[in-house]
Design a protein around this motif. Structure first.
Motif: not given
Length: 465
Positions: A296-299, A312-315, A346-347
């Motif tokens: 999710x970093x870029x979102x 952690x920046x995951x889904x 992805x948002x």
């Protein structure tokens, strides 16, 4: 294509020579680092990664070992969280005590040559050998979150094995660390990403609220037990395969519809999905799932998260369908389901909803549904999670004696869902190395496929012989 012969099947003995603790060169002020709500989604599992380097070295093993210790001590100043300990607060939530206790660093020796390693079967050659285990959790100062083991082989080769607690870092974060460690080791003055470790950036909204799709992807409690000491049930087996670039391109070409194509990962995942449900145990009426890890970093740039965020920046969105449809429909159909699942997560709103959802459930654990087995086993088919390692610069981890000959993750986790992680191969031509942790019958379906494209990794391919 590189030659692919029958994999070597030999065991080897590992002797522990020395164990010590490496602390940061500059000790940070002790403090407690709370885990973010996205960290709290991760179960208590360890992630392993190992780097193989072939002889000759421009320095002796003793010199290389000293070099690694010195540079590790330096890099832990910025990545001080890896030198801390995991503790539990009064309501049972994990936190990191950043107390400079350091990283366990083990030196080991194996008389065998690197060419004797059966990397195709990491349960035999990697687990408990090439990678260290984190210390037992019953320690006064908490649970270590990172460990290193360096093995000298009889041929002069060297393997650096690392293990980290997934609740502290995702693979993106770990690769930031490995890249920075290697740059410090070889005195590379080019800029590296200094980690941003502050967890408050992923805070919930003032009035936490989550979208309905979160309820379909995550559950407030799951009966699935995870264990770091025995992280995988015996029914799941690990394998490492090679996937040639031509076959990757062919898959993508064959999955085109109206001249449009999905990504390589989406098409590969769709291909794998078809293979895994082809076993005799999977009935056409069974519901099957395939999850895709989304970073999710870029979102989340608008809320201030940056590319150097460490944590952690995951889904884990997933596609699902009954096995009959997956078998009968063309590849682009399954790839389309996977594409839609990824797009739904992805948002920014999805990740913010996920952060809010965890906030409203504390301290009750929240887990992704892809981890958990279904209550109705008669109607439940295989579930597999596909991670994304193709963006990681694993073969740039040069500590001063050249790039690694081979790198792989090893993640024998304790979930009922299988796990697959493709990374780039050392050949550098676009081919992949694919780590898999799946039930034996699913691996058999891959290996007996008449049009088989996933081939066992061999020493000839790796040029370790």
């Amino acid at each position: 294509m590189a030659s692919v012969n029958a994999p070597i099947s030999k065991d080897y003995e590992l002797k522990i020579v020395n164990t010590e603790v490496i602390v940061p060169t500059l000790l940070m002020q002790q403090h407690i680092l709370p885990l973010s709500n996205l960290d709290l989604l991760i179960p208590p599992v360890s992630v392993h990664v190992f780097f193989c380097y072939k002889n000759p070295f421009p320095r002796t093993f003793a010199s290389a070992l000293s070099h690694l210790k010195t540079s590790l001590s330096k890099v832990l100043v910025s990545y001080y969280v890896f030198a801390g300990r995991l503790v539990t607060d009064s309501i049972g939530l994990p936190k990191v005590h950043c107390n400079n206790k350091g990283v366990r660093f083990t030196q080991a020796y194996a008389a065998a040559p690197l060419s004797q390693l059966n990397l195709y079967d990491p349960d035999e050659s990697v687990q408990g050998k090439l990678v260290p285990l984190l210390s037992k959790p019953f320690q006064e100062d908490g649970i270590p979150v990172f460990a290193v083991q360096v093995i000298e082989f009889g041929c002069g080769g060297l393997v650096i094995g690392c293990t980290f607690d997934h609740r502290i870092a995702d693979a993106y974060s770990a690769n930031m660390f490995f890249t920075s460690w290697a740059k410090l080791s070889r005195n590379d003055s080019t800029a590296s990403l200094n980690p941003s470790i502050t967890r408050s950036i992923l805070c919930p909204r003032d009035s936490p609220a989550h979208c309905a799709e979160i309820n379909n992807m995550y559950v407030r409690h799951c009966s699935q037990e995870f264990s770091q000491e025995n992280p995988h049930p015996p029914s799941l087996v690990s394998r490492i395969y090679y996937l040639d670039v031509k076959n990757i391109m062919d898959l993508q070409f064959n999955a085109k519809k109206d001249g449009k194509s999905n990504t390589k990962l989406e098409v590969f995942s769709a291909y794998l999905w078809k293979l895994l449900i082809s076993t005799h145990k999977v009935k056409d009426t069974m519901n099957c799932k395939i999850g895709i890890v989304v970073d999710g970093r870029q979102h989340l740039r608008e809320i201030g998260i940056s590319a150097n965020y460490f944590g952690n920046v995951l889904t884990l969105p997933f596609a699902e369908s009954n096995a009959g449809y997956i078998k009968s429909k063309p590849l682009y159909w399954s790839a389309g389901l996977i594409h839609d699942a990824i797009k739904s997560a992805a948002n920014e709103e999805h990740f913010q909803s996920l952060i809010d959802f965890v906030e409203t459930t504390k301290p009750t654990p929240v887990l992704a549904k892809i981890y958990c087995g279904a209550d109705d086993m008669e109607s439940s088919g295989p579930a597999v999670l596909v991670s994304y390692g193709l963006s990681f610069p694993l073969y740039e981890v040069d500590f001063g004696w050249g790039k690694p000959t081979f790198v792989s993750y090893h993640f024998p986790w304790g979930a009922e869902a299988g796990y697959v992680m493709p990374t780039h191969s050392p050949v550098g031509d676009g081919s992949w190395i694919v780590y898999m942790h799946l039930p034996m019958e699913q691996l058999s379906a891959i290996e007996t496929d008449p049009n088989r494209i996933l081939l066992p990794i061999t020493q000839d391919f790796l040029h370790l012989a």
